[in-house]
Design a protein around this motif. Structure first.
Motif, PDB file in Angstrom:
ATOM      1  N   GLN A  19       0.827  -1.208   0.000  1.00 35.56           N
ATOM      2  CA  GLN A  19       0.000   0.000   0.000  1.00 35.56           C
ATOM      3  C   GLN A  19       0.866   1.264   0.000  1.00 35.56           C
ATOM      4  O   GLN A  19       0.544   2.248  -0.656  1.00 35.56           O
ATOM      5  N   ALA A  20       1.965   1.227   0.745  1.00 31.37           N
ATOM      6  CA  ALA A  20       2.856   2.383   0.834  1.00 31.37           C
ATOM      7  C   ALA A  20       3.510   2.659  -0.515  1.00 31.37           C
ATOM      8  O   ALA A  20       3.631   3.824  -0.922  1.00 31.37           O
ATOM      9  N   ILE A  21       3.931   1.620  -1.199  1.00 34.67           N
ATOM     10  CA  ILE A  21       4.533   1.784  -2.524  1.00 34.67           C
ATOM     11  C   ILE A  21       3.510   2.365  -3.496  1.00 34.67           C
ATOM     12  O   ILE A  21       3.810   3.295  -4.248  1.00 34.67           O
ATOM     13  N   ARG A  22       2.297   1.834  -3.464  1.00 33.52           N
ATOM     14  CA  ARG A  22       1.257   2.342  -4.367  1.00 33.52           C
ATOM     15  C   ARG A  22       0.949   3.812  -4.059  1.00 33.52           C
ATOM     16  O   ARG A  22       0.813   4.639  -4.968  1.00 33.52           O
ATOM     17  N   ALA A  23       0.860   4.161  -2.781  1.00 29.62           N
ATOM     18  CA  ALA A  23       0.587   5.553  -2.396  1.00 29.62           C
ATOM     19  C   ALA A  23       1.726   6.470  -2.838  1.00 29.62           C
ATOM     20  O   ALA A  23       1.491   7.588  -3.307  1.00 29.62           O
ATOM     21  N   ALA A  24       2.966   6.006  -2.687  1.00 24.55           N
ATOM     22  CA  ALA A  24       4.119   6.802  -3.110  1.00 24.55           C
ATOM     23  C   ALA A  24       4.098   7.012  -4.619  1.00 24.55           C
ATOM     24  O   ALA A  24       4.391   8.110  -5.109  1.00 24.55           O
ATOM     25  N   TYR A  25       3.734   5.987  -5.340  1.00 20.46           N
ATOM     26  CA  TYR A  25       3.641   6.109  -6.792  1.00 20.46           C
ATOM     27  C   TYR A  25       2.540   7.101  -7.172  1.00 20.46           C
ATOM     28  O   TYR A  25       2.748   7.981  -8.017  1.00 20.46           O
ATOM     29  N   ASP A  26       1.389   6.957  -6.541  1.00 17.04           N
ATOM     30  CA  ASP A  26       0.269   7.854  -6.823  1.00 17.04           C
ATOM     31  C   ASP A  26       0.606   9.304  -6.487  1.00 17.04           C
ATOM     32  O   ASP A  26       0.097  10.228  -7.117  1.00 17.04           O
ATOM     33  N   ALA A  27       1.479   9.511  -5.487  1.00 21.60           N
ATOM     34  CA  ALA A  27       1.892  10.855  -5.086  1.00 21.60           C
ATOM     35  C   ALA A  27       3.005  11.405  -5.969  1.00 21.60           C
ATOM     36  O   ALA A  27       3.457  12.530  -5.775  1.00 21.60           O
ATOM     37  N   GLY A  28       3.473  10.598  -6.928  1.00 22.19           N
ATOM     38  CA  GLY A  28       4.503  11.052  -7.845  1.00 22.19           C
ATOM     39  C   GLY A  28       5.923  10.908  -7.323  1.00 22.19           C
ATOM     40  O   GLY A  28       6.850  11.489  -7.871  1.00 22.19           O
ATOM     41  N   LEU A  29       6.098  10.116  -6.263  1.00 20.93           N
ATOM     42  CA  LEU A  29       7.431   9.938  -5.688  1.00 20.93           C
ATOM     43  C   LEU A  29       8.250   8.887  -6.418  1.00 20.93           C
ATOM     44  O   LEU A  29       9.477   8.901  -6.336  1.00 20.93           O
ATOM     45  N   LEU A  30       7.583   7.957  -7.062  1.00 18.73           N
ATOM     46  CA  LEU A  30       8.262   6.840  -7.715  1.00 18.73           C
ATOM     47  C   LEU A  30       8.005   6.877  -9.207  1.00 18.73           C
ATOM     48  O   LEU A  30       6.873   7.075  -9.648  1.00 18.73           O
ATOM     49  N   GLU A  31       9.071   6.645  -9.964  1.00 13.93           N
ATOM     50  CA  GLU A  31       8.934   6.624 -11.416  1.00 13.93           C
ATOM     51  C   GLU A  31       8.511   5.253 -11.935  1.00 13.93           C
ATOM     52  O   GLU A  31       7.807   5.155 -12.919  1.00 13.93           O
ATOM     53  N   ASP A  32       8.942   4.201 -11.261  1.00 11.00           N
ATOM     54  CA  ASP A  32       8.728   2.838 -11.752  1.00 11.00           C
ATOM     55  C   ASP A  32       8.158   1.970 -10.634  1.00 11.00           C
ATOM     56  O   ASP A  32       8.898   1.389  -9.843  1.00 11.00           O
ATOM     57  N   ILE A  33       6.849   1.893 -10.566  1.00  4.95           N
ATOM     58  CA  ILE A  33       6.204   1.125  -9.505  1.00  4.95           C
ATOM     59  C   ILE A  33       6.559  -0.357  -9.592  1.00  4.95           C
ATOM     60  O   ILE A  33       6.698  -1.033  -8.576  1.00  4.95           O
ATOM     61  N   ASP A  34       6.739  -0.861 -10.808  1.00  2.67           N
ATOM     62  CA  ASP A  34       7.072  -2.276 -10.978  1.00  2.67           C
ATOM     63  C   ASP A  34       8.416  -2.610 -10.338  1.00  2.67           C
ATOM     64  O   ASP A  34       8.567  -3.670  -9.722  1.00  2.67           O
TER      65      ASP A  34
END
Length: 85
Positions: A22-37
């Motif tokens: 959930q934390a990874i998905r939230a970080a991705y949704d917030a624009g913190l991560l370029e590559d969620i995979d």
């Protein structure tokens, strides 16, 4: 440990996050991560090493972990810019 940083950012954004996924998905949704995979792969690697003692698996995970510093530095840079002004 990165997921706990992402969880803190999610809480700042008003989201309740209770797991690394959930934390990874939230970080991705917030624009913190370029590559969620990539982050999900790293999480899977972490999970594999906590439940196995196979040398070849450990070697694969060690090689995969080489991708973490660049990805984490990128996320931290964005967090600093967006949240630590």
């Amino acid at each position: 440990m990165a997921w706990k940083l992402f969880r803190k950012v999610a809480r700042i954004e008003g989201l309740e996050v209770n797991s690394p996924r959930q934390a990874i998905r939230a970080a991705y949704d917030a624009g913190l991560l370029e590559d969620i995979d990539l982050w999900f792969e790293l999480l899977e690697d972490r999970n594999r090493t906590s439940h196995t003692y196979d040398e070849s698996t450990a070697t694969q995970v060690f090689e995969s972990a080489g991708r973490l510093p660049k990805a984490l530095q990128s996320a931290i840079k964005i967090i600093r810019h967006n949240y630590l002004r």
